[in-house]
Scaffold this active site. Structure first.
Site, PDB file in Angstrom:
ATOM      1  N   ARG A 141       0.936  -1.415  -0.004  1.00 24.86           N
ATOM      2  CA  ARG A 141       0.114  -0.051  -0.188  1.00 24.86           C
ATOM      3  C   ARG A 141       0.999   1.349   0.080  1.00 24.86           C
ATOM      4  O   ARG A 141       0.333   2.160  -0.507  1.00 24.86           O
ATOM      5  CB  ARG A 141      -0.921  -0.194   1.212  1.00 24.86           C
ATOM      6  CG  ARG A 141      -1.830  -1.269   1.371  1.00 24.86           C
ATOM      7  CD  ARG A 141      -2.704  -1.433   2.795  1.00 24.86           C
ATOM      8  NE  ARG A 141      -3.633  -2.352   2.405  1.00 24.86           N
ATOM      9  CZ  ARG A 141      -4.674  -2.400   2.988  1.00 24.86           C
ATOM     10  NH1 ARG A 141      -5.182  -1.596   3.771  1.00 24.86           N
ATOM     11  NH2 ARG A 141      -5.500  -3.645   2.901  1.00 24.86           N
TER      12      ARG A 141
ATOM     13  N   GLU B 259     -11.012  -2.019  -5.466  1.00 27.53           N
ATOM     14  CA  GLU B 259     -11.555  -0.993  -4.441  1.00 27.53           C
ATOM     15  C   GLU B 259     -10.684   0.164  -4.529  1.00 27.53           C
ATOM     16  O   GLU B 259      -9.394   0.216  -4.803  1.00 27.53           O
ATOM     17  CB  GLU B 259     -11.416  -1.687  -3.043  1.00 27.53           C
ATOM     18  CG  GLU B 259     -12.274  -0.913  -2.164  1.00 27.53           C
ATOM     19  CD  GLU B 259     -12.448  -1.462  -0.693  1.00 27.53           C
ATOM     20  OE1 GLU B 259     -11.162  -1.734  -0.219  1.00 27.53           O
ATOM     21  OE2 GLU B 259     -13.352  -1.376  -0.057  1.00 27.53           O
TER      22      GLU B 259
HETATM   23  C1  B12 Z   1     -10.942   1.388  12.262  1.00 32.49           C
HETATM   24  C2  B12 Z   1     -10.195   0.102  11.608  1.00 32.49           C
HETATM   25  C3  B12 Z   1      -9.458   0.770  10.577  1.00 32.49           C
HETATM   26  C4  B12 Z   1      -9.694   2.026   9.575  1.00 32.49           C
HETATM   27  C5  B12 Z   1      -8.757   3.071  10.466  1.00 32.49           C
HETATM   28  C6  B12 Z   1      -8.847   4.414  10.153  1.00 32.49           C
HETATM   29  C7  B12 Z   1      -7.863   5.230  10.845  1.00 32.49           C
HETATM   30  N1  B12 Z   1      -7.096   5.863  10.007  1.00 32.49           N
HETATM   31  O1  B12 Z   1      -7.782   5.212  11.891  1.00 32.49           O
HETATM   32  C8  B12 Z   1      -9.433   1.806   8.284  1.00 32.49           C
HETATM   33  C9  B12 Z   1     -10.533   1.209   7.610  1.00 32.49           C
HETATM   34  C10 B12 Z   1      -8.783   2.553   7.415  1.00 32.49           C
HETATM   35  C11 B12 Z   1      -8.468   0.496   8.538  1.00 32.49           C
HETATM   36  C12 B12 Z   1      -7.330   0.024   7.677  1.00 32.49           C
HETATM   37  C13 B12 Z   1      -6.451  -1.046   7.995  1.00 32.49           C
HETATM   38  N2  B12 Z   1      -6.764  -1.934   8.954  1.00 32.49           N
HETATM   39 CO1  B12 Z   1      -7.686  -1.747  10.541  1.00 32.49          CO
HETATM   40  N3  B12 Z   1      -9.040  -1.642  11.879  1.00 32.49           N
HETATM   41  C14 B12 Z   1      -9.825  -0.767  12.343  1.00 32.49           C
HETATM   42  C15 B12 Z   1     -10.492  -1.392  13.704  1.00 32.49           C
HETATM   43  C16 B12 Z   1     -11.724  -1.886  13.159  1.00 32.49           C
HETATM   44  C17 B12 Z   1     -10.728  -0.617  14.723  1.00 32.49           C
HETATM   45  C18 B12 Z   1      -9.586   0.168  15.269  1.00 32.49           C
HETATM   46  C19 B12 Z   1      -9.841   1.514  16.043  1.00 32.49           C
HETATM   47  O2  B12 Z   1      -9.983   2.542  15.555  1.00 32.49           O
HETATM   48  N4  B12 Z   1     -10.296   0.896  17.435  1.00 32.49           N
HETATM   49  C20 B12 Z   1     -10.788   2.152  18.400  1.00 32.49           C
HETATM   50  C21 B12 Z   1      -9.601   2.469  19.113  1.00 32.49           C
HETATM   51  C22 B12 Z   1     -10.308   3.599  20.133  1.00 32.49           C
HETATM   52  O3  B12 Z   1      -8.959   1.765  19.779  1.00 32.49           O
HETATM   53  P1  B12 Z   1      -7.283   1.096  19.481  1.00 32.49           P
HETATM   54  O4  B12 Z   1      -7.094   1.386  18.063  1.00 32.49           O
HETATM   55  O5  B12 Z   1      -7.377  -0.488  19.785  1.00 32.49           O
HETATM   56  O6  B12 Z   1      -6.457   1.985  20.371  1.00 32.49           O
HETATM   57  C23 B12 Z   1      -6.794   1.617  21.840  1.00 32.49           C
HETATM   58  C24 B12 Z   1      -6.031   0.480  22.305  1.00 32.49           C
HETATM   59  O7  B12 Z   1      -5.516  -0.267  21.454  1.00 32.49           O
HETATM   60  C25 B12 Z   1      -4.954   1.145  23.231  1.00 32.49           C
HETATM   61  N5  B12 Z   1      -3.475   1.328  22.591  1.00 32.49           N
HETATM   62  C26 B12 Z   1      -3.301   1.665  21.203  1.00 32.49           C
HETATM   63  N6  B12 Z   1      -1.969   1.612  21.007  1.00 32.49           N
HETATM   64  C27 B12 Z   1      -1.219   1.907  22.053  1.00 32.49           C
HETATM   65  C28 B12 Z   1      -0.309   2.153  22.418  1.00 32.49           C
HETATM   66  C29 B12 Z   1       0.363   2.340  23.958  1.00 32.49           C
HETATM   67  C30 B12 Z   1       1.720   2.609  24.392  1.00 32.49           C
HETATM   68  C31 B12 Z   1      -0.876   1.988  24.786  1.00 32.49           C
HETATM   69  C32 B12 Z   1      -0.360   2.040  26.231  1.00 32.49           C
HETATM   70  C33 B12 Z   1      -1.996   1.764  24.566  1.00 32.49           C
HETATM   71  C34 B12 Z   1      -2.563   1.822  23.124  1.00 32.49           C
HETATM   72  O8  B12 Z   1      -5.429   2.371  23.558  1.00 32.49           O
HETATM   73  C35 B12 Z   1      -6.388   2.895  22.541  1.00 32.49           C
HETATM   74  C36 B12 Z   1      -7.336   3.777  23.045  1.00 32.49           C
HETATM   75  O9  B12 Z   1      -8.105   3.118  23.934  1.00 32.49           O
HETATM   76  C37 B12 Z   1      -9.462  -2.574  14.123  1.00 32.49           C
HETATM   77  C38 B12 Z   1     -10.284  -3.788  14.618  1.00 32.49           C
HETATM   78  C39 B12 Z   1     -10.817  -3.468  16.093  1.00 32.49           C
HETATM   79  N7  B12 Z   1      -9.900  -3.125  17.191  1.00 32.49           N
HETATM   80  O10 B12 Z   1     -11.986  -3.842  16.338  1.00 32.49           O
HETATM   81  C40 B12 Z   1      -8.841  -2.904  12.656  1.00 32.49           C
HETATM   82  C41 B12 Z   1      -7.461  -3.457  12.600  1.00 32.49           C
HETATM   83  C42 B12 Z   1      -6.671  -2.879  13.360  1.00 32.49           C
HETATM   84  N8  B12 Z   1      -6.913  -3.360  11.361  1.00 32.49           N
HETATM   85  C43 B12 Z   1      -6.242  -4.342  10.898  1.00 32.49           C
HETATM   86  C44 B12 Z   1      -5.818  -4.033   9.638  1.00 32.49           C
HETATM   87  C45 B12 Z   1      -5.013  -5.212   8.877  1.00 32.49           C
HETATM   88  C46 B12 Z   1      -5.972  -2.972   8.562  1.00 32.49           C
HETATM   89  C47 B12 Z   1      -5.354  -2.899   7.262  1.00 32.49           C
HETATM   90  C48 B12 Z   1      -3.996  -3.329   7.065  1.00 32.49           C
HETATM   91  C49 B12 Z   1      -6.218  -3.445   6.323  1.00 32.49           C
HETATM   92  C50 B12 Z   1      -6.579  -5.002   6.084  1.00 32.49           C
HETATM   93  N9  B12 Z   1      -5.657  -5.627   5.596  1.00 32.49           N
HETATM   94  O11 B12 Z   1      -7.553  -5.544   5.961  1.00 32.49           O
HETATM   95  C51 B12 Z   1      -5.545  -1.310   6.861  1.00 32.49           C
HETATM   96  C52 B12 Z   1      -4.256  -0.566   7.494  1.00 32.49           C
HETATM   97  C53 B12 Z   1      -4.138   0.592   6.639  1.00 32.49           C
HETATM   98  C54 B12 Z   1      -2.712   1.142   7.287  1.00 32.49           C
HETATM   99  N10 B12 Z   1      -1.551   1.389   6.465  1.00 32.49           N
HETATM  100  O12 B12 Z   1      -2.529   1.349   8.470  1.00 32.49           O
HETATM  101  C55 B12 Z   1      -6.267  -5.241  11.540  1.00 32.49           C
HETATM  102  C56 B12 Z   1      -4.685  -5.525  12.027  1.00 32.49           C
HETATM  103  C57 B12 Z   1      -4.364  -7.001  12.139  1.00 32.49           C
HETATM  104  C58 B12 Z   1      -3.311  -7.516  12.859  1.00 32.49           C
HETATM  105  N11 B12 Z   1      -2.645  -6.726  13.945  1.00 32.49           N
HETATM  106  O13 B12 Z   1      -3.262  -8.628  12.990  1.00 32.49           O
HETATM  107  C59 B12 Z   1      -7.375  -5.032  12.612  1.00 32.49           C
HETATM  108  C60 B12 Z   1      -7.186  -5.557  13.980  1.00 32.49           C
HETATM  109  C61 B12 Z   1      -8.777  -5.743  12.043  1.00 32.49           C
HETATM  110  C62 B12 Z   1      -8.450  -7.051  11.495  1.00 32.49           C
HETATM  111  N12 B12 Z   1      -9.053  -8.070  12.794  1.00 32.49           N
HETATM  112  O14 B12 Z   1      -7.827  -7.771  10.722  1.00 32.49           O
HETATM  113  N13 B12 Z   1      -8.876   0.030   9.874  1.00 32.49           N
END
Ligand code: B12
Ligand code: B12
Lengths: 156, 489, 489, 156
Positions: free
Chosen positions: B96, B167
């Site tokens: 990408r 897409e």
């Molecule tokens: C929304 C989302 C997207 C959006 C992101 C929009 C954007 N720019 O932010 C879009 C649709 C664009 C997207 C794209 C992609 N995504 Co995405 N996405 C998600 C999703 C559904 C939710 C993430 C989110 O926003 N959560 C809400 C926030 C509040 O929570 P969070 O991110 O987890 O962060 C919290 C905690 O994790 C923690 N935290 C995070 N970082 C840190 C760091 C520290 C130090 C600490 C203490 C805490 C902490 O605190 C945060 C706040 O509470 C997740 C799955 C899920 N979690 O349900 C997948 C997910 C993260 N995505 C994933 C993937 C693979 C991708 C893509 C590569 C596409 C793909 N191959 O399908 C692309 C990546 C593009 C890129 N270059 O980054 C995977 C990652 C896979 C893995 N790790 O094995 C996930 C898990 C989905 C899945 N099951 O496949 N995604």
């Protein structure tokens, strides 16, 4: 985050926050940034797709006490490789955290934690981590002891 | 500044020639040979006609693993055990970013270690033959799903590789996916992709194009998503794209979701020329999932029920393992089957919900407001208008990581769980519309006895993963005992 | 013939004394001591007040294993990891047949072999102390769920054992559960159960009673189920029951299910005296489940969505393992959490579906027809009227195994998936109502280009487990390739 | 089941059908009864909660060629114990099938099948069995060969 009691001790403490590598997941750090600020920290948010150099440069420039690396997209191991060498090369003495979805796929988190601890991170967090846990950990690791924990009301 | 005009054949050729230097596999691309190859594919692999000819919503999962053999096995499994109607290849993040070198390393490491070191399928590295092997190994048509701002080489290789659906778009694969990509540049890059799709189309090989509707996946107000879909649709149509699937990501409020899909379909037909066949795709909830497979199934179920009522042409399913990481093939297939069962049970029922027409009206008004402003800013040129509108924040996307968007707009749910706009920034919505949003959010704030602050937004972002639609303060206690710590309010 | 009149204290005592001979554990039952015991229980274990005081539908699973320690572990698990609000003990089939000896053997074999040799918890065998140990080991209130035509001893032991809710009734635990039980006799037996509940109630210990709404669980027309609920409610109220939870089993058509729950609630309040507090319980689909956990989650999801719209006081959840056998505790908890997530996401939304009022009207008319006839046949006495109506088939239940019902009535779905009556038998519905049903089924037959035959009923019985709501001939091909063999039409 | 072509060979062949023990699940055998009748068999349906004696008596009385035992509620093993002795004591030569949810809980069907075959059943069916499979098996086991399989149109 509105009208919150924050410990005065956190004020003026700078932490660097960013999403490493090619990762564009911004929502998590947006929430983290707000929570850390509300808790009194000075947060430097590098945003998504930040390189190791950017983390090191920001920590140096802002005399940060902690570096918080977020990674959601599964490439954390590759993206963080060598980060700790750069940090010590830069002569920085910072606490380092990493958090998010750190492995590709359905990982066993204990193993993932071990991997990242071995790489030099002080703490490793999974995606279920609530910002409050990171704040509590920082308070402990930066020795913001309860003796200092006078509080102040902040309106964000 | 760039304009919305069709690339000439010469330009197409010139860019094509330039791109061939980017990665060795590009050499194998031969347009005429590729057209012949597509013509040799059976009707069941012709994406556009399968999709456009379906009389029920088709189901499609997301799925990408680094190795070709694994990807084939995965897709065969999703077809057989998941009952997928349409298949995907999800491209890895290095590709990408056009970092084919890194993707190559990841691919080789994966082959050596046996554990996946990439989060998707590096199609450019696999090359034309690898892609064709994949297309031939499965029965259903396959789409390339990626998130690549500069997807020109990816399009060259995958179109030649036999894929007939692609897409993305210049806005939807920039704003949510990048940091420093310039919108003008991505529009230019996608003009090439769309023109290439158009060129195939003119030779009788319809390439279906699908702008990415969910954008940042996180509480995106429907009108913003729809406006982006229409702009990208128009840009694609200019280049000769004739099969367009406009997307929309579930927000979780049934009335709003159904209304939005209606509005998307209607506007798609109005706004785009009659030569274009417009279909719609509904994405099951794209925001944060619950960290529990059983609860995730509840989220998927609501998506399926909504799809059955709104009847889009296609549904992109989620898996119960969404929260944690790339799902196993079993979990991915399970998401498909859960969706299928619920959708099929509901789809034969007449379910007319009150208030859909009114919500649809509001969405239509908002979209018109946004598009009229784009029109104005571009002096009638969509490309210019889009660039200027994002520059000024008159078009904006919540939680946009890209510097190309202001990212000032912030959403929050109203008392009924519909996504409203909390912070407008510079968004080109008229005063009357703004008042509606403010009033709705005020009444929620009143219900909850708190001010409208970022806290509300943060609570809404977490709500579904915490088990609710609306991030009420009262929910926090039961959702997570640790929660209380950081907030004393 | 028996009459609907309250048993005297003497009668109650006499029967109680007689029953004590049936199984040794009965000796430990002491009414006054039991009342004192109930009074010692904390408010959180008072079933009626927890249920009646809730402001959202409470979730309750089904669960019963033979051993006490296992049952405790199971319920603690469902409470903790499933988030159950109310807990059950599901009683084994031998106890339901009053075969305490066989239940004892099964229990002992289970203890020896370590594998469950009973399909539920033999509460009579565990006795008063065993029951109390269970009630004390969990936080939520616990209900006895069984299917016992003669549940008198079970009631004596379990009421004394600290349970405050008891499922069943003379019709609902006869018609679907037995072969040769006489309805007059089961009414007599349940007069005792209800009188005993009434006696506790009069001493300040409200025993909640819950007639079993789903009946045979298989395409039961709502009006039939509701009529039975009201009759049982009335019989119970006569004996002094003051907390009644009327039940209804999901049929899968959202409009019909919501309409039926409204009708049940309204009629419950109309038909029963004001002294009685009426609540409602919605059972997730009680018919045949798909043989696949992922698809089963889809069925559960539709139940949850329906519950969120209809807002009953309680929801009985199913597990994704329903098809195969008694579920593991993990699967049971998963069913609860899937339901909770979907229900909580939808419950805050205003969802008003067209046509509910009309369907509700039809149900009301039908129920009135049935009840008026019962009234007539009984010369104003519900007990007599019920017996006579079932005798003549003027009240009837589809697929009833009991000789006490004609079992002539046969249901089928109309073109919208609503359950209609295909074969009326002698059912006391007036001509106008019958015509509505006939017309609806005719139009389905026309859609499908086939006659209305038993085949349609059979197809509908299998439809949900095959992945659809309506058993269309066109679905058969994709559902099961073996299907075709037996039918050449 | 309406207007179905049935092999003439099945006509006049009597099968006994019932649910054994304390089990009241009637829907399955209702469907089975209709399917078997439509296929041309003479079906004697004992209904639910049938005892071993009832099965044996009916098979004797009707000179049945097959006995089909259904059990859904999980107590099949207990309920069927001794059935085959009674059948041979009665001097009956019948094919015996058992089907449904034969064990309590989430069983491994291969094991369940082995258990019931050891008890003497000729065939063991799980709850996913479609009536057509039972019919096909009966046609094989009762040697209703294709030579005899002239067909006749029946309106049910
Ligand atoms: C929304 C989302 C997207 C959006 C992101 C929009 C954007 N720019 O932010 C879009 C649709 C664009 C997207 C794209 C992609 N995504 Co995405 N996405 C998600 C999703 C559904 C939710 C993430 C989110 O926003 N959560 C809400 C926030 C509040 O929570 P969070 O991110 O987890 O962060 C919290 C905690 O994790 C923690 N935290 C995070 N970082 C840190 C760091 C520290 C130090 C600490 C203490 C805490 C902490 O605190 C945060 C706040 O509470 C997740 C799955 C899920 N979690 O349900 C997948 C997910 C993260 N995505 C994933 C993937 C693979 C991708 C893509 C590569 C596409 C793909 N191959 O399908 C692309 C990546 C593009 C890129 N270059 O980054 C995977 C990652 C896979 C893995 N790790 O094995 C996930 C898990 C989905 C899945 N099951 O496949 N995604
Ligand atoms: C409807 C139903 C009920 C209704 C039955 C109404 C009635 N009188 O018929 C009610 C609600 C009353 C009920 C009660 C109970 N039930 Co129930 N019930 C079901 C349910 C949901 C569907 C059964 C059904 O009708 N299926 C539709 C028909 C068409 O299919 P079928 O019965 O499977 O029959 C087909 C095949 O199995 C096969 N077949 C069956 N027998 C035979 C025999 C032969 C020889 C052949 C070739 C084929 C064959 O062909 C049939 C036609 O296609 C099943 C779960 C499921 N399957 O989804 C549970 C289920 C069978 N019940 C179960 C239980 C435990 C009970 C109870 C004991 C209550 C309890 N403890 O929870 C009581 C039993 C009371 C009693 N004494 O029998 C369990 C059995 C558990 C186990 N074996 O481990 C099940 C599996 C649910 C579960 N997962 O816990 N039940």
């Amino acid at each position: 985050m509105t009208d919150t009691i924050v410990p005065r001790s956190t004020m003026g403490r700078t932490v660097i926050l960013g999403v490493i590598g090619s990762d564009a997941h911004v929502v998590g750090i947006t929430i983290l940034e707000h929570a850390l600020s509300a808790a009194g920290f000075d947060v430097v948010n590098l945003g998504v797709k930040s390189s190791q150099d950017e983390f090191v440069a920001a920590a140096t420039e802002h005399e940060a006490e902690a570096v918080l690396v977020s990674s959601m997209y599964g490439h954390a191991r590759q993206d963080c490789e060598g980060l700790h060498e750069r940090i010590s090369d830069a002569g920085l003495d910072v606490v380092t955290y990493v958090g998010g979805n750190l492995a590709v796929g359905q990982d066993d988190f204990d193993q993932t934690r071990a991997t990242f601890e071995a790489m030099g991170f002080d703490r490793v967090f999974d995606a279920e981590t609530d910002p409050s846990e990171a704040i509590a950990a920082l308070e402990r690791d930066l020795q913001l002891t309860s003796g200092e924990s006078e509080t102040v009301r902040v309106n964000t | 500044m760039i304009r919305d005009r069709r690339l000439s054949t010469d330009e197409l050729r010139r860019i094509d020639a330039e791109l061939r230097a980017d990665w060795p596999t590009a050499e194998a691309v031969d347009f005429d040979e590729a057209v012949a190859y597509h013509e040799s594919l059976p009707p069941g692999k012709q994406f556009a006609s399968v999709l456009e000819g379906a009389d029920q919503p088709l189901l499609q999962p997301r799925a990408g693993v680094p190795r070709l053999d694994d990807q084939i096995e995965l897709l065969q499994y999703l077809e057989r055990d998941g009952g997928a109607d349409l298949l995907p290849v999800t491209i890895d993040s290095y590709t990408r970013d056009n970092e084919y070198e890194k993707a190559q390393t990841g691919l080789e490491e994966t082959r050596e270690t046996g554990t996946d070191e990439l989060n998707g399928f590096p199609a450019v590295n696999h090359g034309v033959d690898g892609c064709r092997e994949l297309v031939e190994a499965v029965d259903a048509p396959v789409e390339v799903r990626h998130g690549t701002p500069d997807a020109r080489l990816l399009a060259m290789v995958t179109f030649a590789g036999g894929f007939q659906s692609f897409e993305g778009g210049p806005i939807s694969y920039n704003i949510p996916y990048t940091k420093e990509h310039d919108l003008e540049e991505t529009i230019e890059h996608w003009q090439f992709v769309d023109r290439l799709a158009g060129a195939y189309t003119e030779c009788g090989v319809t390439i279906n194009r699908e702008p990415f509707g969910p954008l940042t996946g996180t509480l995106v107000p429907p009108s913003i998503a729809i406006a982006v879909m229409l702009l990208e649709g128009k840009l694609a149509a200019t280049q000769g794209v004739r099969s367009l699937t406009l997307g929309y990501g579930q927000v979780g409020n049934v009335v709003q979701d159904v209304a939005a899909l209606c509005a998307l379909r209607d506007l798609g037909e109005d706004y785009l020329s009659d030569e274009v066949t417009v279909t719609t795709v509904f994405h099951e909830w794209m925001g944060g999932f619950p960290p529990d497979e059983a609860r995730a199934n509840g989220v998927i179920g609501l998506g399926a029920a909504t799809a059955a009522i709104a009847r889009p042409d296609k549904v992109i399913t989620k898996s119960p393992q969404e929260f944690q990481g790339v799902p196993t093939k079993e979990a991915n297939a399970a998401g498909l089957r859960t969706t299928r069962q619920l959708m099929d049970m509901v789809i034969e029922q007449d379910i007319d919900i009150d208030g859909i027409a009114r919500e649809r009206q509001l969405i239509l008004r908002e979209v018109r407001c946004l598009l009229d402003r784009v029109e104005e800013l571009g002096d009638g040129d969509v490309a210019r208008g889009t660039i200027r509108a994002f520059e000024s924040g008159e078009l904006d996307v919540p939680f946009a990581p890209s510097d190309s968007a202001r990212g000032d707009v912030l959403p929050a749910r109203d008392d009924d769980g519909r996504v409203r706009i909390f912070e407008f920034g510079n968004l080109a919505l008229d005063e009357e519309i703004r008042e509606i949003h403010v009033a709705r959010l005020d009444s929620r704030a009143e219900t909850e006895g708190r001010d409208r602050t970022f806290r509300m937004v943060a609570d809404d972002v977490d709500a579904i993963s915490d088990g609710h639609l609306i991030g009420r303060p009262s929910h926090e206690a039961d959702a997570d005992p640790n929660r209380g710590e950081s907030d004393a309010d």
